[in-house]
Design a protein around this motif. Sequence first.
Motif, PDB file in Angstrom:
ATOM      1  N   ILE A  91       1.475   7.366  -6.453  1.00 12.24           N
ATOM      2  CA  ILE A  91       0.488   8.434  -6.643  1.00 12.24           C
ATOM      3  C   ILE A  91       1.135   9.893  -6.078  1.00 12.24           C
ATOM      4  CG2 ILE A  91      -1.860   9.159  -6.200  1.00 12.24           C
ATOM      5  CD1 ILE A  91      -2.668   6.192  -6.201  1.00 12.24           C
ATOM      6  N   TYR A  92       1.554   9.709  -4.921  1.00  7.25           N
ATOM      7  CA  TYR A  92       2.053  10.985  -4.198  1.00  7.25           C
ATOM      8  C   TYR A  92       2.860  11.848  -5.155  1.00  7.25           C
ATOM      9  CZ  TYR A  92       4.038  14.083  -0.599  1.00  7.25           C
ATOM     10  OH  TYR A  92       4.389  15.318   0.052  1.00  7.25           O
ATOM     11  N   ASN A  93       3.841  11.069  -5.682  1.00 12.96           N
ATOM     12  CA  ASN A  93       5.245  11.575  -6.490  1.00 12.96           C
ATOM     13  C   ASN A  93       4.478  12.472  -7.735  1.00 12.96           C
ATOM     14  OD1 ASN A  93       7.117  11.201  -4.486  1.00 12.96           O
ATOM     15  ND2 ASN A  93       7.584   9.150  -5.483  1.00 12.96           N
ATOM     16  N   GLU A  94       3.572  11.557  -8.342  1.00 11.66           N
ATOM     17  CA  GLU A  94       2.874  11.741  -9.838  1.00 11.66           C
ATOM     18  C   GLU A  94       2.209  13.272  -9.413  1.00 11.66           C
ATOM     19  OE1 GLU A  94       0.645   8.918 -11.442  1.00 11.66           O
ATOM     20  OE2 GLU A  94       2.344   7.476 -11.636  1.00 11.66           O
ATOM     21  N   PHE A 108      -2.261   9.606   5.363  1.00 10.48           N
ATOM     22  CA  PHE A 108      -1.846   8.296   5.239  1.00 10.48           C
ATOM     23  C   PHE A 108      -0.925   7.591   6.158  1.00 10.48           C
ATOM     24  CE2 PHE A 108       1.090   5.266   3.164  1.00 10.48           C
ATOM     25  CZ  PHE A 108       0.318   4.394   2.771  1.00 10.48           C
ATOM     26  N   ARG A 109      -0.115   8.367   6.848  1.00 11.00           N
ATOM     27  CA  ARG A 109       0.704   7.776   7.958  1.00 11.00           C
ATOM     28  C   ARG A 109      -0.450   7.280   9.084  1.00 11.00           C
ATOM     29  NH1 ARG A 109       2.627  12.418  11.281  1.00 11.00           N
ATOM     30  NH2 ARG A 109       0.444  12.446  11.658  1.00 11.00           N
ATOM     31  N   ASP A 110      -1.367   8.010   9.501  1.00 12.96           N
ATOM     32  CA  ASP A 110      -2.373   7.515  10.290  1.00 12.96           C
ATOM     33  C   ASP A 110      -3.241   6.436   9.798  1.00 12.96           C
ATOM     34  OD1 ASP A 110      -1.979   9.692  11.845  1.00 12.96           O
ATOM     35  OD2 ASP A 110      -3.595  10.868  11.220  1.00 12.96           O
ATOM     36  N   LEU A 136       0.706  -1.113  -0.008  1.00 14.50           N
ATOM     37  CA  LEU A 136       0.073   0.095  -0.049  1.00 14.50           C
ATOM     38  C   LEU A 136       0.848   1.237  -0.170  1.00 14.50           C
ATOM     39  CD1 LEU A 136      -2.737   1.473   0.207  1.00 14.50           C
ATOM     40  CD2 LEU A 136      -2.468   1.052   2.641  1.00 14.50           C
ATOM     41  N   THR A 137       1.877   1.351   0.732  1.00 14.76           N
ATOM     42  CA  THR A 137       2.980   2.539   0.673  1.00 14.76           C
ATOM     43  C   THR A 137       3.692   2.634  -0.619  1.00 14.76           C
ATOM     44  OG1 THR A 137       3.136   2.032   3.083  1.00 14.76           O
ATOM     45  CG2 THR A 137       4.840   3.483   2.056  1.00 14.76           C
ATOM     46  N   GLU A 138       3.826   1.587  -1.212  1.00 15.80           N
ATOM     47  CA  GLU A 138       4.392   1.709  -2.488  1.00 15.80           C
ATOM     48  C   GLU A 138       3.543   2.570  -3.362  1.00 15.80           C
ATOM     49  OE1 GLU A 138       5.609  -2.139  -3.751  1.00 15.80           O
ATOM     50  OE2 GLU A 138       7.462  -2.400  -2.478  1.00 15.80           O
ATOM     51  N   SER A 186      -8.280   4.641 -10.375  1.00 11.17           N
ATOM     52  CA  SER A 186      -7.708   3.455 -11.266  1.00 11.17           C
ATOM     53  C   SER A 186      -6.695   2.828 -10.334  1.00 11.17           C
ATOM     54  CB  SER A 186      -6.823   3.964 -12.381  1.00 11.17           C
ATOM     55  OG  SER A 186      -5.950   5.019 -12.023  1.00 11.17           O
ATOM     56  N   SER A 187      -6.741   2.875  -9.019  1.00  8.15           N
ATOM     57  CA  SER A 187      -5.667   2.165  -8.110  1.00  8.15           C
ATOM     58  C   SER A 187      -6.167   0.826  -7.652  1.00  8.15           C
ATOM     59  CB  SER A 187      -5.045   2.983  -6.960  1.00  8.15           C
ATOM     60  OG  SER A 187      -4.436   2.145  -6.119  1.00  8.15           O
ATOM     61  N   LYS A 188      -5.356  -0.032  -7.736  1.00 12.64           N
ATOM     62  CA  LYS A 188      -5.973  -1.369  -7.125  1.00 12.64           C
ATOM     63  C   LYS A 188      -5.968  -1.273  -5.695  1.00 12.64           C
ATOM     64  CE  LYS A 188      -1.131  -3.364  -6.034  1.00 12.64           C
ATOM     65  NZ  LYS A 188      -0.482  -4.735  -6.417  1.00 12.64           N
ATOM     66  N   TYR A 189      -5.757  -0.283  -4.893  1.00 15.63           N
ATOM     67  CA  TYR A 189      -5.763   0.118  -3.675  1.00 15.63           C
ATOM     68  C   TYR A 189      -6.781   1.161  -3.536  1.00 15.63           C
ATOM     69  CZ  TYR A 189      -2.265  -3.235  -2.182  1.00 15.63           C
ATOM     70  OH  TYR A 189      -1.370  -4.309  -1.803  1.00 15.63           O
ATOM     71  N   PHE A 190      -7.851   1.210  -4.313  1.00 17.51           N
ATOM     72  CA  PHE A 190      -8.769   2.299  -4.466  1.00 17.51           C
ATOM     73  C   PHE A 190      -9.395   2.549  -3.129  1.00 17.51           C
ATOM     74  CE2 PHE A 190     -13.671   2.719  -5.044  1.00 17.51           C
ATOM     75  CZ  PHE A 190     -13.589   4.010  -5.400  1.00 17.51           C
TER      76      PHE A 190
END
Length: 819
Positions: free
Chosen positions: A163-166, A393-395, A156-158, A338-342
């Motif tokens: 997404i964050y960097n994009e 996200f950290r939470d 999930l972090t990956e 479109s994420s698998k972790y939607f």
Amino acid sequence: MDYKKDLLAKLPELKNIEGFPIGKDEDIVALSQPPYYTACPNPYIADFIKEHGTPYNEETDTYHREPYVGDVSEGKNGAVYNAHSYHTKIPHKAIDQYIEHFTNEGDIILDGFCGSGSTGFSASMLNRYSILNDLGPSASYMSYVYNKPKVSSIELTEEFNRIYNEVVAEVSWMYKTKYGTYNGEIQNTILTDVFLCKYCGHEYKFADLAVNLDNKTINSQYKCERCNADISKANSEVSFIKKYDEAIRQEISIAKKEIFLIQGSIGTRRFEKKADDYDIELLKKIDETTIPYWFPTDRMPEGDEARRNDPYGYTNVHHFITKRNLYTLAMLYNKIQSSKYFADLLFVFQSCIQRATITNRFRFAGTGNLSGTLYIPSLIIERSVMPLFKNKFRDYIRMNEFKNWENNKVIVTNQSTTALSNVKSNSIDYIFTDPPFGNNLMYSELSFWWEAWLRIFTNISKESIINRTQNKNLSEYNSLMYSSFREYYRVLKPKRWITVVFHNSKSSVWNGIQDAITKAGFLISQVTTLDKQQGSFKQVTAPGAVANDLVISAFKPSNKFDANFAKNAGENLEMLFIDEFLTNLPISPKIERTEKMLYSKMIAYYIQRGYEIRYDAKSFYSLLHANFVQEDGFWFTAGQINSYLEYKKQQKLEGIDEVKSGEMFLFVTDEKSALVWLYNFLSIPKTFSDISVAYNQTANIQGDNVPELRELLEQNFIFENAKYRRPQSEPEHNQLVEKRERQLMREFETLLIQTQTERKKIKEIRKEVLVFGFETCYKNKRYQDILTVASKLDKSILENNGDLNDFVQASEIMISGIM
């Protein structure tokens, strides 16, 4: 099975269920994660119950619990609590103690007003299963993600980092600033209202005049820069700006905001500076930029809270988010789709929305919106989205790691609790619920921003609130609550418990919720407190607001009990009622074990079901003496008394000291509670002076014309050797009862004549006169006399006194039947 395809095929039938949300079929199916979560009524609950539940069999059922004894205090902190905010939220650890007490591992728990899903989280942690429901789509979605099994934090972090960097690569220029010769990153931007001086019309920035950065103070009074007059924002006019809103393609007029302060960072170093020309030019450039991603532009709904900002031009969802934050949120949403972790990342996204709006207040002592409202402050702190997204996200990762289950233990549905047709009767082992209470919070309005991004909205037709815009008054609220608790009663197994958290101190709402619980069939056994340690703005500051939540414990009687009463219309079953009630009370000194409260409980049960009342206070006292055991002024079954004596020995309380002092009875608010308090206080005879001092410290009489203390003592107790004492024998008891009842009936007959001959409304009454008079008239089938008196009472009297309203409603039914 392709559950999404199956769900789509079932939607036409599911739309007949009350509370089906407002939204397109494709959006509902897209958000759903069947079978464990559907953004509509869940058609797979029966399968869940069949797999995990135990069918109820009264012949082999050995379940028995007393109410949970003890108050609960849990703070609002920790990884689970912080993962996502909600309008009202009970820490899951506060629920743990109730679930452990009332259930066994593997049991199924229901929460029909689940909010953020704390009940499910607690149940899963304790190896129970749960069914969660909420009318609000955002709440039901939140509950699902909170309670779905743990995922791989590494994977999930990956995905988050990708997404964050994009997003950062595209939007970072919007959050740049200059600090001396350095390039800085904007963390927060403080915006200020712009006003017009009422004396000279000078336009000024509120922050320039009111905020002192050196002293860290915000002044309410200040001097006009032009005319030097003493002014404040309260007597200034709002300055507006007209601009073209390309999202809705129309010109709008909106309250003017300007930047005041920048809080930023250079690497790990933090800085703060006044906004300069660079920052102003940057905002102009952003304002001219077109957002290439979808974002919601929905008009804010009609509502008591949702339209509060209309006069200032904040009419649509996107108006509550600054342009750069809106751009960033829109891009994030696009990537997450479109994420698998939607599901996980959409939860994190949703948790950011409120903090990313202009409702966040700038304060030197911290930030945050005005809880329970959509209030836009004069000093706004615009939080940069990407640092916020990273923190939330950290939470989420911390919450995910906290989970101790890897299989689905929770199933979530989105519908009205008034019609749980997809939940089987007698299938639930325990209910923990925190329903909406009156007009405390406008849930659907407060959730509208979240729902706009989900593209699915609350069906407000069954929203259980008091709301002028929805034309829902106390009567409509009570009706919806009754329908909900009737469904709770149907699905709960017999002899099982429901715990109801209540946080509205208005007596009319309190009576409404109690009536809903009891009329549905439950027997209320105990009321304790739950201190969540923080309250919403309205809970803390609203007139009459309570500091702590009250927790109601009630149970569903056995099938045999219900069948006997229905078959015999309650005749000769008064002892059975008392036995059933006492059996489900904790073996400790409780106000519910007093004679007066037991009689009141029995009368209410009979009246609410239309049964004939055959006992008066004297014969009821004889019934207690003949069949039950009294100790310290409390009544017990023969099977309980030894346990109570052992309890006293263990507690080392000779006669229960706190009972003698009256300290355990905190709510002396009317004549009945005053008499209960006096009875327990007079466990040993006392002088009037001693009684008066303690009584005056305890009594807080409201809405009841209670006689003076000496008159209460003369009518209800024995005066002997210059002291007042309890009656010690049945003849003494009956003598006092007859004396009191004669006086009450004389006052009632006088009141009846008054209502028959005078036209004015009665606004103040002695409640015990009405209770006894109505009870006597009901026994003697004088239903019209009850209705005559009721017609002249101010409506607040009946709203605030559920026991009186019971007689009125029963009389209306009887009159209708006679006619």
